[in-house]
Design an enzyme around this catalytic site. Structure first.
Site, PDB file in Angstrom:
ATOM      1  N   GLU A  20     -18.917 -17.039 -14.152  1.00  0.00           N
ATOM      2  CA  GLU A  20     -17.909 -16.530 -15.083  1.00  0.00           C
ATOM      3  C   GLU A  20     -18.167 -17.078 -16.493  1.00  0.00           C
ATOM      4  O   GLU A  20     -18.031 -16.353 -17.492  1.00  0.00           O
ATOM      5  CB  GLU A  20     -16.507 -16.908 -14.570  1.00  0.00           C
ATOM      6  CG  GLU A  20     -15.345 -16.582 -15.486  1.00  0.00           C
ATOM      7  CD  GLU A  20     -15.224 -15.118 -15.854  1.00  0.00           C
ATOM      8  OE1 GLU A  20     -15.886 -14.259 -15.252  1.00  0.00           O
ATOM      9  OE2 GLU A  20     -14.469 -14.823 -16.797  1.00  0.00           O
ATOM     10  N   LYS A  79     -18.860 -14.807 -19.797  1.00  0.00           N
ATOM     11  CA  LYS A  79     -18.079 -14.929 -21.048  1.00  0.00           C
ATOM     12  C   LYS A  79     -19.013 -15.119 -22.228  1.00  0.00           C
ATOM     13  O   LYS A  79     -18.860 -14.480 -23.262  1.00  0.00           O
ATOM     14  CB  LYS A  79     -17.114 -16.131 -21.002  1.00  0.00           C
ATOM     15  CG  LYS A  79     -15.889 -16.012 -20.170  1.00  0.00           C
ATOM     16  CD  LYS A  79     -14.847 -15.056 -20.671  1.00  0.00           C
ATOM     17  CE  LYS A  79     -15.067 -13.664 -20.160  1.00  0.00           C
ATOM     18  NZ  LYS A  79     -14.595 -13.358 -18.851  1.00  0.00           N
ATOM     19  N   ASN A 138     -11.421  11.895 -20.870  1.00  0.00           N
ATOM     20  CA  ASN A 138     -11.856  10.580 -20.410  1.00  0.00           C
ATOM     21  C   ASN A 138     -12.579  10.802 -19.090  1.00  0.00           C
ATOM     22  O   ASN A 138     -12.068  11.506 -18.226  1.00  0.00           O
ATOM     23  CB  ASN A 138     -10.604   9.707 -20.200  1.00  0.00           C
ATOM     24  CG  ASN A 138     -10.930   8.366 -19.599  1.00  0.00           C
ATOM     25  OD1 ASN A 138     -12.047   7.880 -19.702  1.00  0.00           O
ATOM     26  ND2 ASN A 138      -9.939   7.765 -18.963  1.00  0.00           N
ATOM     27  N   GLY A 139     -13.777  10.226 -18.933  1.00  0.00           N
ATOM     28  CA  GLY A 139     -14.520  10.415 -17.682  1.00  0.00           C
ATOM     29  C   GLY A 139     -15.821  11.134 -17.943  1.00  0.00           C
ATOM     30  O   GLY A 139     -16.315  11.160 -19.081  1.00  0.00           O
ATOM     31  N   CYS A 144     -12.336   5.361 -22.562  1.00  0.00           N
ATOM     32  CA  CYS A 144     -11.748   6.232 -23.564  1.00  0.00           C
ATOM     33  C   CYS A 144     -10.229   6.241 -23.390  1.00  0.00           C
ATOM     34  O   CYS A 144      -9.730   6.131 -22.290  1.00  0.00           O
ATOM     35  CB  CYS A 144     -12.243   7.677 -23.506  1.00  0.00           C
ATOM     36  SG  CYS A 144     -14.027   7.833 -23.593  1.00  0.00           S
ATOM     37  N   HIS A 202     -36.201 -23.246  -7.090  1.00  0.00           N
ATOM     38  CA  HIS A 202     -36.808 -22.045  -6.503  1.00  0.00           C
ATOM     39  C   HIS A 202     -37.208 -21.033  -7.571  1.00  0.00           C
ATOM     40  O   HIS A 202     -37.437 -19.868  -7.266  1.00  0.00           O
ATOM     41  CB  HIS A 202     -35.846 -21.427  -5.484  1.00  0.00           C
ATOM     42  CG  HIS A 202     -35.536 -22.342  -4.350  1.00  0.00           C
ATOM     43  ND1 HIS A 202     -36.476 -22.709  -3.416  1.00  0.00           N
ATOM     44  CD2 HIS A 202     -34.409 -23.022  -4.033  1.00  0.00           C
ATOM     45  CE1 HIS A 202     -35.931 -23.556  -2.540  1.00  0.00           C
ATOM     46  NE2 HIS A 202     -34.673 -23.765  -2.912  1.00  0.00           N
ATOM     47  N   ARG A 222      -9.756   0.509 -24.522  1.00  0.00           N
ATOM     48  CA  ARG A 222     -10.515   1.382 -23.620  1.00  0.00           C
ATOM     49  C   ARG A 222     -11.802   1.880 -24.250  1.00  0.00           C
ATOM     50  O   ARG A 222     -12.589   2.589 -23.601  1.00  0.00           O
ATOM     51  CB  ARG A 222      -9.657   2.583 -23.217  1.00  0.00           C
ATOM     52  CG  ARG A 222      -8.390   2.203 -22.498  1.00  0.00           C
ATOM     53  CD  ARG A 222      -7.556   3.400 -22.216  1.00  0.00           C
ATOM     54  NE  ARG A 222      -8.102   4.187 -21.125  1.00  0.00           N
ATOM     55  CZ  ARG A 222      -7.716   4.085 -19.860  1.00  0.00           C
ATOM     56  NH1 ARG A 222      -6.787   3.238 -19.522  1.00  0.00           N
ATOM     57  NH2 ARG A 222      -8.250   4.830 -18.935  1.00  0.00           N
ATOM     58  N   TRP A 273     -15.312   5.642 -25.849  1.00  0.00           N
ATOM     59  CA  TRP A 273     -16.389   4.751 -25.412  1.00  0.00           C
ATOM     60  C   TRP A 273     -17.502   5.689 -24.958  1.00  0.00           C
ATOM     61  O   TRP A 273     -17.356   6.414 -23.980  1.00  0.00           O
ATOM     62  CB  TRP A 273     -15.918   3.865 -24.264  1.00  0.00           C
ATOM     63  CG  TRP A 273     -16.929   2.851 -23.850  1.00  0.00           C
ATOM     64  CD1 TRP A 273     -17.188   1.658 -24.449  1.00  0.00           C
ATOM     65  CD2 TRP A 273     -17.818   2.937 -22.734  1.00  0.00           C
ATOM     66  NE1 TRP A 273     -18.185   0.989 -23.773  1.00  0.00           N
ATOM     67  CE2 TRP A 273     -18.592   1.756 -22.718  1.00  0.00           C
ATOM     68  CE3 TRP A 273     -18.050   3.899 -21.743  1.00  0.00           C
ATOM     69  CZ2 TRP A 273     -19.571   1.500 -21.764  1.00  0.00           C
ATOM     70  CZ3 TRP A 273     -19.027   3.642 -20.793  1.00  0.00           C
ATOM     71  CH2 TRP A 273     -19.768   2.460 -20.799  1.00  0.00           C
ATOM     72  N   GLU A 291     -20.999 -11.942 -23.032  1.00  0.00           N
ATOM     73  CA  GLU A 291     -20.110 -10.854 -23.429  1.00  0.00           C
ATOM     74  C   GLU A 291     -19.686 -10.971 -24.899  1.00  0.00           C
ATOM     75  O   GLU A 291     -19.674  -9.978 -25.616  1.00  0.00           O
ATOM     76  CB  GLU A 291     -18.879 -10.941 -22.514  1.00  0.00           C
ATOM     77  CG  GLU A 291     -18.085  -9.707 -22.359  1.00  0.00           C
ATOM     78  CD  GLU A 291     -16.990  -9.887 -21.301  1.00  0.00           C
ATOM     79  OE1 GLU A 291     -16.660 -11.024 -20.912  1.00  0.00           O
ATOM     80  OE2 GLU A 291     -16.444  -8.864 -20.888  1.00  0.00           O
ATOM     81  N   LYS A 307     -12.290  -2.523 -22.441  1.00  0.00           N
ATOM     82  CA  LYS A 307     -11.471  -3.378 -21.577  1.00  0.00           C
ATOM     83  C   LYS A 307     -11.328  -2.792 -20.179  1.00  0.00           C
ATOM     84  O   LYS A 307     -11.370  -3.506 -19.200  1.00  0.00           O
ATOM     85  CB  LYS A 307     -10.088  -3.529 -22.233  1.00  0.00           C
ATOM     86  CG  LYS A 307      -9.143  -4.423 -21.469  1.00  0.00           C
ATOM     87  CD  LYS A 307      -9.490  -5.871 -21.690  1.00  0.00           C
ATOM     88  CE  LYS A 307      -8.626  -6.802 -20.864  1.00  0.00           C
ATOM     89  NZ  LYS A 307      -9.275  -8.093 -20.664  1.00  0.00           N
TER      90      LYS A 307
END
Ligand code: M6R
Length: 609
Positions: free
Chosen positions: A482, A486, A99-100, A2, A505, A27, A74, A489, A604
């Protein structure tokens, strides 16, 4: 997460708040809202969706106020609805952005409901508004009410409260979520990130844990966690003013992918030369600490964790120092043993990731010899709270999917390998190999970006795919991880990464023509092993996309598309091979029609745990 922005001024602040929100949208972008105090009235405008939806709803009537607070959300508690959008209001008088997470919101809600307060949302934030309103009945000022109210909140929060009966005051409280005061002339500001306020000021006060502050047009009063009035240092920011421009690219992510050669030049600038790495580039006294370092513990989240995973291979193989890497959210909740003379390294693009910050705090209490932050944001909490720091100089990264932040972290780690390795008997051949690799890195990245059209073409084949596997070995295994992160995401295709020796395996059971397998294959000592793994996939009817050195002897056929990546030295191969995977996920996302820069459900900067 947020984003919060607030202002007390003589002028109308609505455009300042909206511009601040645009800069904070990274955010969170589930909903946005603003509360403005004008002629003793509280005007609230809230909209689901991005800041654009809010600014479209603001007009000459509802967009007036010399004091205001604003928020981009968010969602944590309560779905994405207008009722759950901030600001939240109590008693038609107090407005709150937050925020939080207020962890004890359920019990607060019960007791406030019993006192007759009516809740209009499912959020934890609304308990802040009603608690402050309730306490304010017995205090002389809003500041006193907030100082008393914060005692009943458990959890991590940054919050700003205004009272329409005290129109030139904002009261803010920081506990676990960053807040920065911006100082103007005859006007002052608050935000969860200095980026939000750069158009109006460059003078900032970063609040510390437990601080409560009363911000008026002409004054700022800060009270610390012990209830004492304190002066906090005013810092002059030299952060880039505007990264807000896409420079002609269709998305920030694409721009940031293409910026990598130049930002890596910045990362290296003045820090490394053909003679070696300059001393103390990781902070004053860092060389002495590295001389004593017997173990490196790396802690991070997400993409930054993958940078740490790669660095582990390098630190052990090239510098000869033992290293382990851990996800911050795991580290912070387990009992761990600290090896003697251990250096703690945290990595974060933002420097505000809640789990990484909590891990650093815990580690500092647990006997680590010293702490080093590798970070992209100067002045961030992680940098301020670490003994040593190294700025990656990637410039502002706007795309939620991290690209240039990752590769600059890796370049920073190669310098760390050199800086530690010189105390650990690293051979001059090894040192020269890394130095030469770093020197040629920007041009190798430029050559690699020239593969974009070929990768764009290949991305078509993912248009009907829902799952994928990424394979790599050695220091390319974290690069495969990574690449998978990507792709999932930004394209929402399910992607898993495996060290390719692990295929037999279990994951081999997944192989069929609908499961694309992406392989990173530089020409290194593990190549033969990787070639065997590729044959295992081929024998089961898998379709592969292989990013390979041209000497690696892979050839395209009906089961395999080979993209030849420019030949490069072993030390920099993980950085070079990252770029084709970034481009692949970008072009696949375009085909899937997703929101590349702001993918669904993400933000982000992850400032909640
Ligand atoms: O700011 P940080 O580097 O601490 O962020 C850590 C992760 O949240 C971040 O890397 C995330 O995984 C990215 N969205 C990945 O692209």
């Amino acid at each position: 997460m947020c984003g919060i922005v607030g202002a007390v001024a003589e002028r109308n602040v609505v455009q300042i708040l909206l511009e601040g929100l645009r800069r904070l949208e990274y955010r969170g972008y589930d909903s946005a809202g603003v509360a403005l105090i004008h002629n003793d009235d509280l005007n609230i405008v809230r909209r689901i969706g991005k800041v654009k939806a809010l600014s479209d709803a603001i007009n000459d009537e509802n967009g007036l106020g010399t004091t205001g607070i604003a928020h981009t959300r968010w969602a944590t508690h309560g779905g994405v609805t207008e009722a759950n959008a901030h600001p939240h209001v109590s008693s038609e008088r107090f407005a709150v952005v937050h925020n939080g997470i207020i962890e004890n919101h359920k019990s607060l809600r019960e007791s406030l409901t019993a006192k007759g307060y009516r809740f209009n949302s499912d959020t934890d934030t609304e308990t802040i508004a009603h608690t402050v309103a309730d306490i304010r009945k017995g205090t002389d000022t809003l500041l006193e009410a907030v100082l008393s109210a914060v005692k009943s909140f458990h959890g991590a929060y940054g919050t700003v409260i205004v009272d329409k009966h005290d129109p030139s005051t904002m009261v803010v409280a920081r506990s676990g979520s960053p807040l920065v005061i911006g100082l103007g002339i005859g006007e002052n500001f608050i935000a969860s990130d200095q980026m939000a306020l750069l158009p109006v000021t460059r003078r900032f006060i970063f609040l510390e844990e437990g601080d409560v502050a009363e911000i008026k047009r002409e004054s700022v009063r800060i009270i610390d966690a012990n209830g004492n009035d304190v002066e906090r240092e005013v810092t002059e920011s030299n952060v880039e003013h505007d990264a807000g421009d896409k420079a002609g690219y269709r998305h920030y992510m694409l721009k940031e992918i293409y910026e990598q050669p130049s930002v890596i030049r910045n990362t290296l600038q003045g820090r490394v030369s053909p003679d070696g790495v300059a001393s103390d580039i990781f902070g004053r006294g860092s060389d002495e600490i590295f001389a004593k370092t017997e173990h490196v513990k790396i802690i991070a989240c997400g993409t930054s964790y993958h940078a740490g995973m790669t660095a582990r291979y390098w630190l052990e193989a090239f510098a000869g120092v033992s290293c382990d890497v851990e996800i911050a959210s795991e580290f912070r909740y387990r009992k761990s043993v600290v090896k003697p003379n251990s250096l703690l390294v945290t990595i974060s693009q933002s420097g505000e990731t809640a789990d990484t910050l909590a891990a650093l705090k815990l580690a500092k209490e647990s006997g680590y010899m010293s702490s080093l932050a590798i970070c992209n944001v100067d002045g961030s909490s992680l940098v301020r709270e670490s003994a040593l720091s190294f700025m990656t100089r990637a410039g502002a990264e706007i795309g939620v999917a991290s690209t240039k932040a990752f590769t600059t972290q890796l370049a920073g780690f190669l310098m760390l390998v050199l800086a530690i390795g010189k105390h650990k008997g690293m051979s001059s051949e090894q040192e020269q190999a890394i130095l030469q690799g770093l020197a040629e890195l920007p041009s190798k990245l430029e050559e690699t970006l020239a593969l974009a059209n070929e990768i764009d073409d290949l991305a078509e084949e993912f248009s009907d795919k829902h799952h994928s596997l990424f394979l790599g070995r050695g220091d390319q295994y974290p690069i495969a991880m990574e690449g998978a992160l990507k792709l999932k995401e930004i394209s929402y295709i399910h992607a898993e990464a495996y060290a390719s020796g692990e295929l037999k395996h279990g994951p081999l059971a997944l192989i069929d023509a609908d499961m694309p397998v992406i392989v990173v294959a530089p020409n290194n000592e593990l190549l033969e092993k990787l070639q065997s793994n590729v044959e295992e996939v081929r024998a089961r009817g898998g379709i592969m996309y292989v990013f390979a050195d041209k000497d690696a002897q892979f050839a395209s056929d009906e089961t395999m598309r080979v993209v030849n990546v420019p030949h490069c030295s072993e030390a920099i191969a993980p950085i070079v091979y990252t770029l084709p995977l970034q481009l692949l996920s970008y072009y696949v996302a375009l085909i899937k029609g997703t929101d590349v820069d702001q993918p669904r459900n993400l933000a982000k900067s992850v400032t909640v745990e």
